[in-house]
Scaffold this active site. Structure first.
Site, mmCIF file in Angstrom:
data_model
loop_
_atom_site.group_PDB
_atom_site.id
_atom_site.type_symbol
_atom_site.label_atom_id
_atom_site.label_comp_id
_atom_site.label_asym_id
_atom_site.label_seq_id
_atom_site.Cartn_x
_atom_site.Cartn_y
_atom_site.Cartn_z
ATOM 1 C CG PHE A 131 8.331 -50.145 -34.687
ATOM 2 C CD1 PHE A 131 7.408 -49.957 -33.668
ATOM 3 C CD2 PHE A 131 8.937 -49.027 -35.240
ATOM 4 C CE1 PHE A 131 7.084 -48.679 -33.212
ATOM 5 C CE2 PHE A 131 8.626 -47.749 -34.794
ATOM 6 C CZ PHE A 131 7.695 -47.575 -33.769
ATOM 7 C CG LEU A 133 8.244 -44.622 -38.185
ATOM 8 C CD1 LEU A 133 6.795 -44.145 -38.101
ATOM 9 C CD2 LEU A 133 9.038 -44.154 -36.956
ATOM 10 C CG LEU A 241 11.311 -44.413 -33.130
ATOM 11 C CD1 LEU A 241 11.225 -43.214 -34.057
ATOM 12 C CD2 LEU A 241 12.076 -45.547 -33.794
ATOM 13 C CG ASN A 242 12.787 -41.011 -27.236
ATOM 14 O OD1 ASN A 242 13.774 -40.746 -27.930
ATOM 15 N ND2 ASN A 242 11.869 -40.113 -26.953
ATOM 16 C CD GLU A 365 15.755 -47.306 -33.852
ATOM 17 O OE1 GLU A 365 14.838 -46.531 -34.183
ATOM 18 O OE2 GLU A 365 15.611 -48.530 -33.799
#
Length: 386
Positions: A131, A133, A241-242, A365
């Site tokens: 992932f 980001l 992300l949550n 995070e």
């Protein structure tokens, strides 16, 4: 199989199915991870051979339903995360990167074709995902990302750099987030695509038994079908992300519990002045303080997990949980090391390894500072990010 740190009969708050699943994961960690983690950490080795076993236990994308995923509850997902991180934060993180981030992005925002192509292979461990980001200059503020995807006929062409991307060098598929003329979009990218390069970041003092990479994208050409059709804007990656942040709430307490148990066991057997360390008042105060925070941390995690399963969990509650449990876990790991004395700086014992790992866990995070401001905004009604 209750932990020695359990002072409140925590197991009585779990269903039989939850306890059985947790104990299965704990047994796997005890048999396969704990005997080997010191050498993996020392050699900075991610044990790829464990991926099929994690898949067989249903731990990859375990909270997702269908497409070969286990469909576990949020509480079961959390319990598994705690057990994995009791082994090592790097291994729990790898499961999170695969399931909470890469698979969740495709599951929540992907097309049916994307889901069918990738999710079953990722659930059974045949395809590892990542992932992408974070960037070298865009961590806490992902809106500042520089990676750009431009239209070129029916295709997209991606250029840019990413940093701290877990599993990227061993992944078959990357979910890459990029600026476009219509806002931030996500792209399902086979890592065999020309122009994609992932390089492990070395050396590291933390998370040594896992992989984090620098990623370079040089004219990476993708068909329009690679774009996640339901992901425009930052809310899409934030929703993933949550999921990962929720898992951290449990995982950090797993690391804390393991550090505590190592210190407790050591204190019972280590003699000083003809008496076990555990028999001294200062040692007992340390042990009690650690156990109190572990019990409170797990209660908080369970409360948030029940709310997540009920569909009532709010994002600010995830920030609260991550902030509290990461902060307490790293304090516990450090305090546990003091009971071990000089022996605590070796890899024979887990607390300092956990402490080093938790420096990363409290950073990724969302840092302590970012989550503090999220909770502060909730309390005051004023955003203090800028």
């Amino acid at each position: 199989m209750a932990s020695v740190s359990d002072l409140i009969d925590f197991d009585s708050l779990l269903t039989q199915e939850e306890r059985t699943f947790r104990d299965t994961v704990r047994s796997f960690v005890d048999a396969e991870i704990k005997p080997n983690i010191a050498k993996w950490f020392e050699s900075a080795t991610f044990p790829l051979e464990l991926v099929p076993e994690l898949a067989q236990l249903g731990l990859l994308g375990m909270h997702l339903k269908g497409y070969g995923c286990a469909g576990r509850s949020a509480v079961e997902y959390g319990l598994a995360g705690a057990e994995l991180e009791a082994g090592d934060s790097g291994l729990r993180t790898s499961v999170s990167v695969q399931g909470s981030l890469a698979m969740t992005a495709i599951y929540k925002h992907g097309s049916e074709d994307q889901k069918r192509e990738w999710l079953p292979a990722m659930a059974n461990g045949k395809a590892i995902g990542c992932f992408a980001l974070t960037e070298p200059t865009a961590g806490s503020d992902p809106s500042g990302m520089k990676t750009f995807a431009r239209r070129d006929g029916e295709d997209w062409v991606l250029n840019g750099s990413k940093r701290w991307i877990g599993l990227a060098s061993v992944a078959k598929v990357a979910v890459i987030w990029a600026q476009t003329e219509e806002g931030i979009r996500g792209f399902v990218t086979p890592t065999s695509t020309s122009g994609f390069t992932a390089t492990p970041i070395e050396p590291k003092l933390s998370m040594r038994a896992s992989i984090q990479c620098d990623m370079e994208l040089s004219d990476v050409r993708l068909p329009n079908s690679a774009a996640l059709p339901n992901a425009v804007g930052l809310n899409a990656p934030f929703s993933c992300l949550n999921e990962a942040r929720y898992g951290i709430i449990w995982g950090a307490m797993g690391a804390a519990r393991d550090a505590f148990e190592a210190a407790l066991d050591y204190s019972r057997h280590r003699l000083q002045f003809d008496k076990p360390l555990a028999g001294y008042q200062l040692t007992q105060q340390k042990l009690v303080d650690m156990a109190l925070e572990i019990n409170k941390g797990f209660l908080l995690a369970l409360h948030l997990g029940r709310r997540k399963d009920a569909g009532t969990l709010q994002a600010v509650e995830i920030s609260l949980g991550k902030l509290n449990n990461c902060r307490e876990a790293i304090n516990i790991a450090r305090e546990a090391r003091t009971i071990l004395g000089g022996n605590g700086v070796t890899l024979d014992y887990s607390p300092l390894r956990h402490s080093n790992n938790l420096e990363s866990v409290r950073t990724y995070e969302g840092t302590d500072e970012v989550h503090t401001l999220v909770v502060g905004r909730k309390l005051t009604g004023i955003a203090a990010f800028r």
